[in-house]
Design a protein around this motif. Structure first.
Motif, mmCIF file in Angstrom:
data_model
loop_
_atom_site.group_PDB
_atom_site.id
_atom_site.type_symbol
_atom_site.label_atom_id
_atom_site.label_comp_id
_atom_site.label_asym_id
_atom_site.label_seq_id
_atom_site.Cartn_x
_atom_site.Cartn_y
_atom_site.Cartn_z
ATOM 1 N N UNK A 150 83.398 -122.388 -2.224
ATOM 2 C CA UNK A 150 83.448 -122.285 -1.583
ATOM 3 C C UNK A 150 83.968 -121.365 -0.551
ATOM 4 N N UNK A 151 83.386 -121.186 0.359
ATOM 5 C CA UNK A 151 83.864 -120.249 1.546
ATOM 6 C C UNK A 151 83.038 -120.877 2.800
ATOM 7 N N UNK A 152 82.888 -121.621 3.690
ATOM 8 C CA UNK A 152 82.020 -121.610 5.260
ATOM 9 C C UNK A 152 83.156 -121.780 6.369
ATOM 10 N N UNK A 153 82.138 -121.656 7.075
ATOM 11 C CA UNK A 153 83.014 -121.666 8.642
ATOM 12 C C UNK A 153 82.533 -122.519 9.411
ATOM 13 N N UNK A 154 84.028 -123.402 9.705
ATOM 14 C CA UNK A 154 83.989 -124.486 10.542
ATOM 15 C C UNK A 154 84.757 -123.998 12.427
ATOM 16 N N UNK A 155 84.584 -125.100 13.059
ATOM 17 C CA UNK A 155 84.837 -124.199 14.756
ATOM 18 C C UNK A 155 85.725 -123.446 14.873
ATOM 19 N N UNK A 156 87.011 -123.578 14.178
ATOM 20 C CA UNK A 156 88.596 -122.839 14.576
ATOM 21 C C UNK A 156 88.271 -121.314 13.119
ATOM 22 N N UNK A 157 87.225 -121.518 11.901
ATOM 23 C CA UNK A 157 87.383 -119.968 11.498
ATOM 24 C C UNK A 157 86.258 -120.434 9.908
ATOM 25 N N UNK A 158 87.488 -120.283 9.182
ATOM 26 C CA UNK A 158 86.816 -120.578 7.626
ATOM 27 C C UNK A 158 87.829 -121.544 7.153
ATOM 28 N N UNK A 159 87.581 -121.510 5.653
ATOM 29 C CA UNK A 159 88.295 -122.561 4.824
ATOM 30 C C UNK A 159 87.401 -121.591 3.294
ATOM 31 N N UNK A 160 88.422 -121.644 2.173
ATOM 32 C CA UNK A 160 87.810 -121.395 0.681
ATOM 33 C C UNK A 160 88.422 -122.312 0.424
ATOM 34 N N UNK A 161 87.386 -123.409 -1.049
ATOM 35 C CA UNK A 161 87.979 -124.340 -1.310
ATOM 36 C C UNK A 161 87.299 -124.400 -2.938
ATOM 37 N N UNK A 162 87.967 -125.126 -3.802
ATOM 38 C CA UNK A 162 87.005 -124.791 -4.801
ATOM 39 C C UNK A 162 86.769 -125.794 -5.611
ATOM 40 N N UNK A 163 86.238 -126.666 -5.830
ATOM 41 C CA UNK A 163 85.548 -127.859 -7.303
ATOM 42 C C UNK A 163 84.883 -127.242 -8.516
ATOM 43 N N UNK A 164 85.963 -128.681 -9.569
ATOM 44 C CA UNK A 164 85.546 -128.697 -10.832
ATOM 45 C C UNK A 164 85.126 -130.033 -10.568
ATOM 46 N N UNK A 165 83.235 -130.022 -11.790
ATOM 47 C CA UNK A 165 82.708 -131.096 -11.540
ATOM 48 C C UNK A 165 82.345 -131.168 -13.174
ATOM 49 N N UNK A 166 82.405 -132.705 -13.671
ATOM 50 C CA UNK A 166 81.750 -133.063 -15.003
ATOM 51 C C UNK A 166 80.914 -134.375 -14.691
#
Length: 388
Positions: free
Chosen positions: A335-351
C-alpha cells in the motif's frame, strides 16, 4: 535551597517522532516515582501546552519517552517500552507502541552496548515490544562497528535525509488476542448524536479504529491547521475513539478512555485517492497513491502518520471486508498512501487461523538519529527513590 539532580538520557529522533530514551538502570524501579520523574523531564502537565520547562515539544509527536534494556525474551536482544506522555494532564499512557520511535531502538541499543553489531553491513536487532507483546526486527546499518546515521533515505515529514532502517513487525500466529476484538471486520457504531458509523476496529501495531473520511464530514485531504482548529470536530473524533475503546474492552467507560487511555486506540480516516498539497508544499498526485489517510494522536491530527497507524492500515488493506479494503475496492498486500506530510509505502502479509485473520508480518522503512546525549536535570525531590 532547592537543587537539581542529573539523569542520564539520550534524545533521539525516530521516524517522524522525537523522544527521550533511557536504560532501566537510569530510572527509579518504583513505577510511580519513575512516572513522576518522566513527567517532569518532558515538562508535563503544562496548562500552556508548550512544555517550555521540559524536553517535550508541545505535540504528541515530540512528547514521548522510551525505556530500552536487556530482553526478557530468549529470542530477542532488547526490551522496548514506550510511554506516550500527555501534555496537559499528569498521565503517561503505557498501553501502546510508537512505530516511529521503534526505528531508534536498534541504534540506541547498539550505542549502549546492549547489542554487539558486525563490523560492517547491517546489524539485525531483535526487539521485544513490551507494551503490545510483539516482536520487531530492525535492520540497522553499521560501519566500523558504529551505527551509520547519515544517508540519502528521504522520509516525508522529516527535513533531512538519513540512513534507511527497514523494520519488520511480526505477529505470533498462536497469540490469543484477536486482530478484530469484536469479531467483526466492519462494525456499525451507534454513537449518540452521530447516527450509524461504519468502522473497522483492529489490533495491529496498536489498537486502532478505521473510518471513512466522510463519516467525520471530511474529504481526506485535510492538513493539521484545518482539523486542529475545529474543536467540535475534535470532540466528535474523541467521542468515536472513546466509545470504541469501550467496545474493544480497553476501558470501562468513555470517561476513563479519554482520561486514562489517550494514546490508544487511535482513530484514523481514509478516502479514495485525491490530489492535495502536503504540509511541505509538495503536490501529492492521486495517481501516485492508493489511498488518502489521516490519523489522530493524543487528541489532535498527526502531522504525518504514526508508524503503528501505518501497520494498522497495511493490515486492514490486506484483508477483504474492512473499511480500508472497501475504500480501495480490493485487498492489497502493498500500500502506498498519502498523509499530511507526503506519502508512505507499507506492506503486509496476512493469514487465517480458523475464522480469525492474523497479520504475520508488516514491513516499512524509517530512519533515526541521535540528537543529544548526556543528562537531563530534575528537582532533587523527584529522584529520592531512584536507587530504591
Amino acid at each position: 535551597m532547592a537543587m537539581q539532580s542529573p539523569i542520564q538520557a539520550v534524545y533521539m529522533r525516530g521516524g517522524t517522532s522525537k523522544g527521550v530514551f533511557f536504560r532501566p538502570d537510569w530510572l527509579p524501579e518504583d513505577p510511580v516515582i519513575r512516572d513522576q520523574l518522566l513527567l517532569r523531564i518532558v515538562g508535563s502537565p503544562d496548562p500552556y501546552g508548550q512544555q517550555i520547562d521540559g524536553m517535550g515539544g508541545g505535540t504528541s509527536s515530540t512528547t514521548k519517552v522510551v525505556i530500552v534494556g536487556p530482553s526478557s525474551q530468549p529470542d530477542c536482544d532488547v526490551d522496548y517500552t514506550f510511554g506516550a506522555v500527555s501534555i496537559a494532564d499528569p498521565v503517561i499512557d503505557w498501553s501502546g507502541n510508537c512505530g516511529n520511535l521503534t526505528s531508534a531502538v536498534g541504534p540506541f541499543a547498539i550505542a549502549q552496548g546492549l547489542v554487539v553489531p558486525p563490523k560492517h553491513g547491517m546489524a539485525e536487532v531483535k526487539i521485544w515490544q513490551t507494551n503490545i507483546k510483539a516482536k520487531i526486527i530492525a535492520q540497522v546499518p553499521v560501519q566500523g562497528g558504529r551505527v551509520v546515521e547519515g544517508g540519502d533515505f528521504v522520509l516525508d515529514g522529516v527535513s533531512f535525509p538519513a540512513a534507511e532502517i527497514p523494520l519488520e513487525f511480526l505477529q505470533d500466529t498462536d497469540q490469543s488476542d484477536a486482530m478484530f476484538p469484536t469479531g467483526q471486520l466492519m462494525e456499525t457504531l451507534h454513537i449518540p448524536g452521530m447516527g450509524p458509523i461504519k468502522a473497522t476496529l483492529i489490533n495491529a501495531g496498536n489498537p486502532g479504529i478505521l473510518v471513512e473520511a466522510s463519516t467525520l464530514g471530511l474529504k481526506g485531504t485535510e492538513l493539521q491547521p484545518e482539523i486542529n482548529a475545529d474543536k467540535a470536530l475534535l470532540a466528535r473524533a474523541e467521542s468515536i475513539r472513546a466509545h470504541c475503546a469501550v467496545l474493544m474492552g480497553m476501558a470501562e467507560n468513555t470517561a476513563d478512555a479519554t482520561r486514562l487511555r489517550p494514546h490508544t486506540p487511535k482513530l484514523a480516516f481514509v478516502s479514495k485517492p485525491q490530489a492535495y498539497v502536503a504540509s511541505s508544499g509538495q503536490t501529492v498526485s492521486a495517481d501516485d497513491i492508493h489511498l488518502n489517510a489521516r490519523i489522530f494522536s493524543m487528541g489532535k491530527l498527526h502531522h504525518a502518520m504514526t508508524g503503528t497507524g501505518a501497520v494498522g492500515l497495511a493490515a486492514a488493506a490486506a484483508i477483504p471486508g474492512t473499511v480500508v479494503s472497501e475504500v480501495l475496492g480490493q485487498a492489497r498486500t502493498k500500500l502506498r498512501f498519502g498523509h499530511p506530510s507526503g506519502t508512505l509505502v507499507v506492506g503486509a502479509q496476512t493469514s487465517k487461523k480458523g475464522q480469525d485473520w492474523v497479520v504475520t508480518s508488516v514491513t516499512m522503512s524509517r530512519s533515526a538519529r541521535r540528537l543529544m546525549e548526556g543528562f537531563v536535570f530534575v528537582p532533587d525531590a523527584l529522584v529520592a527513590g531512584r536507587d530504591s
